[in-house]
Every structure is written in C-alpha cells, then in structure tokens.
Design a protein around this motif. Sequence first.
Motif, PDB file in Angstrom:
ATOM      1  N   ASN A  33       0.843  -1.200   0.000  1.00 30.32           N
ATOM      2  CA  ASN A  33       0.000   0.000   0.000  1.00 30.32           C
ATOM      3  C   ASN A  33       0.876   1.246   0.000  1.00 30.32           C
ATOM      4  N   SER A  34       0.230   2.388  -0.134  1.00 36.30           N
ATOM      5  CA  SER A  34       0.978   3.629  -0.326  1.00 36.30           C
ATOM      6  C   SER A  34       1.819   3.996   0.891  1.00 36.30           C
ATOM      7  N   HIS A  35       1.347   3.674   2.099  1.00 35.94           N
ATOM      8  CA  HIS A  35       2.134   3.999   3.289  1.00 35.94           C
ATOM      9  C   HIS A  35       3.361   3.095   3.400  1.00 35.94           C
ATOM     10  N   GLU A  36       3.219   1.851   3.022  1.00 31.12           N
ATOM     11  CA  GLU A  36       4.375   0.953   3.026  1.00 31.12           C
ATOM     12  C   GLU A  36       5.417   1.401   2.010  1.00 31.12           C
ATOM     13  N   ILE A  37       4.961   1.842   0.851  1.00 27.58           N
ATOM     14  CA  ILE A  37       5.888   2.311  -0.177  1.00 27.58           C
ATOM     15  C   ILE A  37       6.572   3.602   0.261  1.00 27.58           C
TER      16      ILE A  37
END
Length: 560
Positions: free
Chosen positions: A222-226
């Motif tokens: 997801n965007s937060h992990e990236i």
Amino acid sequence: MQRLVTGSVLSLALLSAVGCSSEVSSRPNGGTAPAGPATSPTGTGTPGTGTGVGTPPQAPPGAAFGPTAIRRLTNTQYKNSVSTLLKLGAVPTDTFETEPLSQSTRYLDNNSASLTVSPILAKQYATLAEKLVKAYTVTPCAGGSETACGDTFIQTFGRSAYRRPLNATELQRYQALFAGELSRTGYTGAVTQVIETMLQSPNFVYRAELGDPAQGAKRSLNSHEIATELSYLLTDNLPDEPLAAAADAGQLLTVEQREQQARRLLTLDGAKPTLRHFLELFVGISRLEELPKDANVYPTYTPELRDAMKLETQTFIDDVLWQGDATFSTLLTAPYSFVNGPLAALYGAPDPGQGATLVKTSLNATERSGILTQPGVLARHSKAFESFPIGRGKFVRIGLLCQVLPSPPQNLGVMPVPEDPNLTTRERFLAHSASPSCSGCHALIDPVGFGLENYDGIGKFRTMENGKPVDASGNFTSTIDMDGPFQGGPALAQKLAGSIESKQCLALQAYRWAFGRDESNNEAARVDAIAQELAAGGLNIKELVVALTKSDNFAFRSFN
C-alpha cells in the motif's frame, strides 16, 4: 514510567526469539494491519485508515515478486526517526548493540534476518525512550478538554511514528493508556507516556511490508508501506511531510509517482550520508575505526591517521556523488582524492598546509586510481602486520565482482604463512598457494591480490620490500569480461571500471541493501538488466537507486 512500558520491551524481545524481523511466510488470523503497542507487527487488529488508499496496482506480466519481510530499523534509522519525531535538533549518540555484518548479503549491515531485537537492545530502546521523554517539552492543551487534546496528539504523533494512520484498535488502546496516566500524573505525564510507549512499539521499531491480504499470495504494497520504503532507502529516516501526504492520498502506487518522490528525496540532505554509508559498506570501510595494526610494523598508523583515512574515503564518495558525475567508473578511476598532512605523508605528496583539514589533491596516476587504491580501503583488506594478498584478492572477487568462491576442502588445516625477512610477501604466498589442497581457490584469489602488492598493509606505495623489487603483476581468470594480466592498482581499477561484471555486482549489492536480503533467482536477472541499461554511462549510482525504486519488486511482494 518504566513500569508501564515493560510490555513493549518484552514484545520486542519476543519478536527476536520468533524471528519476526526476517521474511514472513504466513500471517495469523487474517489480520490486516500491524497491531498496537506491546504486540507483534504480525498480530491482528481492526482495520482502520492505516492500510493505505488508492486502487492497488496490478503487477505486470512476469513481474518479480520478492518475499514479504518485516524489517527492523537499523540503529541509524531508529535514532534519526526519534530525532525527527521529537524535533531534537541532533541525533542521539546513545550506544546501541552493534548490527552484525551479514555473511548472507556480503557484509551489509541491514539484512532483515540479522536485525533482531535482543533483550539488550530492547533495554537500550527503553532507556533511551525514558531519557528522552524526561527532557521533552509538552505543549499545553489549549482549548477543549485534555482528553480531546490527547486524542489529537495520539493520532498526530502516532501517524508519524507508525508511518501510517493508527487503526481503530490501536487508537482505542492508546486512548486507554492516556486516560489512565492522565488520572495519575496529569496531561504532561499522559503525553510523555504515549511517546515513551510508541518509541518501543514494534510498529515503530519494525517496518512492515505486508500488502493487502485480500490479494492472496501475490500482493501489492500500500501507499504507506511504499512511502516508508522510499524514505528509509534514501534518507534513513521517517517520511517527510510531502511524502507522508502523498501516501495519505494514495499517490505512490505508480512507477512515475515513485520515481518523482525518489528524485525529490535524493535532493535532501539526508540522502548524502545514506548513499555514502552504502558505498562505505561496498568497499568495506564502514568500521575502519575498529581496524588494528601492529605498531612495530606500522608505527605511523595512529588513530589520527586511521580517522583521516576514513574521512578521506567519505569525502571522496560525497564529491563523486554530489559534485561529480556520480558514476561507478569515476569512483574507481578519479585521479584525485582528499588529503591532509598525515595522509600527504603517507601518499608521498606535498602537505596541503591546512592541518587536519582535507584538501582536494591530484595524485600520481601511476600509483593511484580512485577508491580502490585509497589507504583506508587497502588497509581494511590487509592484515595487522602485512599486505595480505589473499584478503585483497577475496575482496575483489567477492566484494567487487560478487563471485562465489569454491569451498575449501573439508578438514583443511589453515596454517599461517611463515615470515621470512629474505622474501617479499608475494614470494611467501606463492609458496603457500602452490599446495594442491589450496590451489583451487587460491588460483582465483592470489593473482588478483598480487596486483596490489605495491601497497603495504596501511596502503603506502612501495617498489621495494625486504631489499627486493616488488612484483605487482596480476591476472584474472574466470570472469565475464576481465580475463588477462594487469600491472598494479591503477590498471586493476581500470579493468573493474570497464567491466560489466563489476557494474552488475554494484547493482546487486545495491539491491541487497535496498531490500535488506539476498536476491532470489528471478530477481538477479532483473538487477543485471538494470546494470546493463546504465553501464554505457559508467553506471550512475544515483540513477541506479532510482531504477530500484521503479522496479516491480519495490511495489510487489510474495506471501507464501
């Protein structure tokens, strides 16, 4: 407040015991987000807003999926993050348990399988957190109830510490923690208790790259992990405000968005020490301060000279990356370095006259060429009392070409090469490697190391040893594009600079460093392809890192 955070410390130690800092093969009960304080990051929790937004990207056909991992922050990343969270103005200098240099990833210090939380490290986290909150100035609650102010603080501080919004379960747990402490010690005590607990939470200490379980075994992050992945790769720190905002908006799910953020992060001050540290690891000098030398053999090797050696290489790396063309070729062939008085004496160059200050200086091109022939690098791959061509040959084969050497015969008795004041180092080691039980491996190693015999054990150039001329002729076999003789360090550096095999090795080491693990078989070919694309331009190291952020594996994981 130590009593109230014990659960978090024990949780971190338990994570170490079960190996949760390494690759993940399953996740219990279908949980979707890392849990709250004092729980494992593989635990379950009520889904909230912490899983990222935006439409999950679809992996292109043939995409390489690396294994899902939960990665502990390195000591540098932890301290940088704490400094940023608490706006300290300076990074804590407290001593943490030293990270091991992983044998798996060729002596990198961020391998996910090696970075566990021992009881000692957990205690060090607790001690630092307790010390920092005692000095922390809490902003008074202005307007509204202290409970409402606490909720705002929990969500705001938690968003930064966890690199994502807290989920509902986490928020409730922190609200309960805050309320209990509020009744005992007031608003300041409640805020600092939340901080102290979060700084020891597995959700702060560990980086989860788990993706969406609904996607099954092949997942997109997801965007937060990236955002977290980008930020720690390029700055060893928390996502800054623009990156966090992009993550909240789900704007990191395309190659173009990742590339845009990667290039922006590379312009920040935090990128300089981060990329420098990778290259220090690549050439092996990251812990040069621990390198002993025999004072009887090398009386000029003082702590001041040793520190100047390391600073020389660091300054040289920065100059190539940020003032020069940032290429691997220039790193190996630049005709200059940075010297002060002690280093000038070692180089046999004029003293630049600036005391301990390093000055950019042109060097004798017949003796020196780039980072490989710098004293610190040469000293690091030598013995305490001699040049040790075996160690230097292994460094080139394993460290600069990423080759796997044959295993030594079973029950091989390793005997030191006897000293002989009538022989050169080369002559002594030639006799040693002529043994049939040694020749298989040494036939690959020694001829390469012999090419660096013009440098003694602290990197000083020499043409004579024990009254005899030094023979610095070397030879390569069993390479992709480097086979054949060479003469001395500059010629070796030129061979490496022109080799696709050495460029592929740098790319592979960068890949291992970026993902904190060894590559899988299907990933290695893609890393080679990245190196091939950049090779013609000398392999720009900053472009190499950007290329890794654009690769499929940066956004996709295998969970099986």
